[in-house]
Design a protein around this motif. Structure first.
Motif, PDB file in Angstrom:
ATOM      1  N   ASN A 251       0.860  -1.181   0.000  1.00 25.11           N
ATOM      2  CA  ASN A 251       0.000   0.000   0.000  1.00 25.11           C
ATOM      3  C   ASN A 251       0.897   1.231   0.000  1.00 25.11           C
ATOM      4  OD1 ASN A 251      -2.731  -1.187   0.413  1.00 25.11           O
ATOM      5  ND2 ASN A 251      -1.829  -1.923   2.328  1.00 25.11           N
ATOM      6  N   PHE A 252       0.591   2.205  -0.845  1.00 24.80           N
ATOM      7  CA  PHE A 252       1.359   3.447  -0.883  1.00 24.80           C
ATOM      8  C   PHE A 252       0.459   4.630  -0.537  1.00 24.80           C
ATOM      9  CE2 PHE A 252       4.071   0.860  -3.691  1.00 24.80           C
ATOM     10  CZ  PHE A 252       5.308   1.110  -3.108  1.00 24.80           C
ATOM     11  N   ILE A 253       0.963   5.491   0.334  1.00 21.96           N
ATOM     12  CA  ILE A 253       0.260   6.717   0.711  1.00 21.96           C
ATOM     13  C   ILE A 253       1.203   7.877   0.454  1.00 21.96           C
ATOM     14  CG2 ILE A 253      -0.888   7.971   2.571  1.00 21.96           C
ATOM     15  CD1 ILE A 253      -1.258   5.185   3.949  1.00 21.96           C
ATOM     16  N   ASP A 254       0.816   8.763  -0.444  1.00 24.36           N
ATOM     17  CA  ASP A 254       1.664   9.904  -0.796  1.00 24.36           C
ATOM     18  C   ASP A 254       1.500  11.029   0.219  1.00 24.36           C
ATOM     19  OD1 ASP A 254       2.438   8.521  -3.027  1.00 24.36           O
ATOM     20  OD2 ASP A 254       0.989   9.488  -4.364  1.00 24.36           O
ATOM     21  N   GLY A 255       2.576  11.771   0.400  1.00 21.36           N
ATOM     22  CA  GLY A 255       2.517  12.883   1.340  1.00 21.36           C
ATOM     23  C   GLY A 255       3.742  13.774   1.247  1.00 21.36           C
ATOM     24  N   GLU A 270      -1.458  13.359   1.642  1.00 20.83           N
ATOM     25  CA  GLU A 270      -2.168  14.174   0.656  1.00 20.83           C
ATOM     26  C   GLU A 270      -3.678  13.947   0.735  1.00 20.83           C
ATOM     27  OE1 GLU A 270      -0.687  13.321  -3.204  1.00 20.83           O
ATOM     28  OE2 GLU A 270       1.139  14.517  -2.959  1.00 20.83           O
ATOM     29  N   VAL A 271      -4.069  12.731   1.070  1.00 21.76           N
ATOM     30  CA  VAL A 271      -5.499  12.393   1.058  1.00 21.76           C
ATOM     31  C   VAL A 271      -6.224  12.888   2.290  1.00 21.76           C
ATOM     32  CG1 VAL A 271      -5.152  10.357  -0.392  1.00 21.76           C
ATOM     33  CG2 VAL A 271      -5.012  10.133   2.091  1.00 21.76           C
ATOM     34  N   ALA A 272      -5.464  13.283   3.315  1.00 23.29           N
ATOM     35  CA  ALA A 272      -6.103  13.731   4.552  1.00 23.29           C
ATOM     36  C   ALA A 272      -5.284  14.872   5.148  1.00 23.29           C
ATOM     37  CB  ALA A 272      -6.221  12.582   5.547  1.00 23.29           C
ATOM     38  N   ARG A 273      -5.559  16.081   4.712  1.00 23.56           N
ATOM     39  CA  ARG A 273      -4.796  17.238   5.161  1.00 23.56           C
ATOM     40  C   ARG A 273      -4.824  17.346   6.686  1.00 23.56           C
ATOM     41  NH1 ARG A 273      -1.348  18.748   1.257  1.00 23.56           N
ATOM     42  NH2 ARG A 273      -2.409  18.929  -0.769  1.00 23.56           N
ATOM     43  N   GLY A 335     -10.587   8.851  -2.125  1.00 16.78           N
ATOM     44  CA  GLY A 335     -10.556   7.713  -3.044  1.00 16.78           C
ATOM     45  C   GLY A 335      -9.324   6.839  -2.948  1.00 16.78           C
ATOM     46  N   LEU A 336      -8.545   6.963  -1.877  1.00 12.32           N
ATOM     47  CA  LEU A 336      -7.339   6.155  -1.706  1.00 12.32           C
ATOM     48  C   LEU A 336      -7.699   4.676  -1.553  1.00 12.32           C
ATOM     49  CD1 LEU A 336      -4.238   5.937  -1.107  1.00 12.32           C
ATOM     50  CD2 LEU A 336      -4.848   6.193   1.310  1.00 12.32           C
TER      51      LEU A 336
END
Length: 377
Positions: A251-255, A270-273, A335-336
């Motif tokens: 799983n990748f989460i960008d930030g 990025e998906v959750a400021r 939408g992650l």
């Protein structure tokens, strides 16, 4: 030769194969950039990577079947860069077995010994011993075409081992076999390696094969070594996004990197400021783009968040029961898409579609990596 590129003499530090600056070009195309590599005596090292990564090119140059454009290599401290294959003391096992169809199993295995003019009584003794090692002594007088694919590959292994080479090279030797037989021979090759203290350089594109068999894995990408490490370190502590993505599911989460505290690096997702997620990794500059990697088996679904753990709200899309484990597909903020892999506790372990939970994981189970994608800014 400078001190930094000097080979490791045999017997001094247990290095069987030493490669320094080895490279290969085909016109303007670089198949292998200048590469350094050391293989220890008794080690099982796998060259792993996608097609075109340079792994087979490197193996063929070690074997002497392909000339290099630059660099040198040593086997047992002896420079063998320009030596013909038959002077390198190397055994080879190929995917297509490469057995002589008109020769019996005995004669196929005896061939390397006859080429070295070994006395006949010694040939009979050595061939019988190595055929027993692969549990095929009863096939000595049969022709290869009368054997199954797995038996033929065992004969190819016996032929590679029979003259006790300095080094055994294997180029995708199990690629033509079905999965069940492949899994069986993986363990057999590993056991032979352990019991006979052989040194093996193995090529595969199969990550499971590499994890099962190797002492160390040399992961290759675009003609370069991406990471050289133990299977465990490569899986749990990859150094690059490519390594994390190629080996296993991720799983990748960008930030964006916000802070570092001790061994932990914090990124704002990025998906959750405002949500700062923590993981382990090398220190990265504040404000730089990063990707957090979490293996599916380290990501759980729960209604409560343990203190100090990372968490994101998710909605279950689908649960798939696969016997001993269940794979949950969930959607997080913006939408992650995430995947959680959990041991199946019993009937009804599946999550209901639409169920709202928290995806949780401890910081020690997440790796923060520099975002090295070309479009990252």
């Amino acid at each position: 030769m400078t001190e930094a590129t000097a080979p490791h003499p045999a017997g001094q530090d247990g290095i069987k194969l030493s490669v320094r600056g080895l490279s290969k070009r085909y016109g303007p195309t670089v198949a292998l950039h200048p590469t350094d590599l050391d293989l220890r005596t008794g080690e099982f090292m796998t060259l792993l990577g996608p097609s075109g990564s340079g792994k087979t090119t490197l193996l063929m140059m070690v074997a002497g079947l392909l000339n290099s454009n630059s660099g040198d290599l040593w086997i047992d401290g002896k420079r063998t860069t320009n030596s013909p294959p038959w002077e390198r003391g190397i055994g080879m096992v190929f995917q297509n077995y490469a057995l002589f169809p008109h020769m019996s199993v005995f004669e196929n295995v005896a061939f390397p010994l006859r080429m070295r003019k070994v006395p006949e009584d010694a040939i009979r003794r050595e061939v019988a011993e190595v055929l027993d090692m692969v549990q095929l002594g009863h096939t000595a007088q049969r022709l290869p075409r009368g054997l199954s694919g797995g038996q033929q590959q065992r004969i190819a292994l016996a032929r590679a081992f029979v003259f006790k080479p300095h080094l055994i090279l294997m180029d995708e030797p199990l690629g033509a076999l079905d999965k069940k037989l492949r899994d069986q021979l993986q363990l057999e090759i590993k056991n032979i390696h352990l019991t006979h203290d052989t040194t093996i350089l193995y090529v595969t594109h199969d990550q499971g094969e590499a994890l099962t068999m190797s002492d160390r894995i040399c992961l290759m990408n675009n003609g370069r070594i991406e990471q050289l490490d133990t299977p465990s370190a490569l899986y749990f502590r990859p150094k690059t996004v490519f390594a994390a993505d190629f080996l296993g599911d991720s799983n990748f989460i960008d930030g964006v990197v916000r802070k570092a505290a001790g061994e932990h690096v914090g990124i704002e997702a990025e998906v959750a400021r405002g949500a700062v997620l923590r993981g382990v990794g090398d220190a990265l500059p504040a404000g730089s783009r990063a990707r957090m990697m979490v293996r599916p088996e380290r990501l759980s679904l729960a209604s409560e968040v343990p203190e100090g753990w990372n968490a994101l709200p998710v909605t279950v899309r689908q649960s798939i029961f696969v016997g001993s484990f269940t794979r949950h597909f969930v959607t997080g903020p913006a939408g992650l898409d995430l995947v959680s892999l959990e041991l199946t506790a019993g009937p009804g372990s599946e999550r209901a579609a639409g169920q709202q939970l928290m995806a949780i994981w401890p910081p020690e189970s997440a790796v923060v990596l520099a975002d090295d994608r070309e479009d990252a800014s």
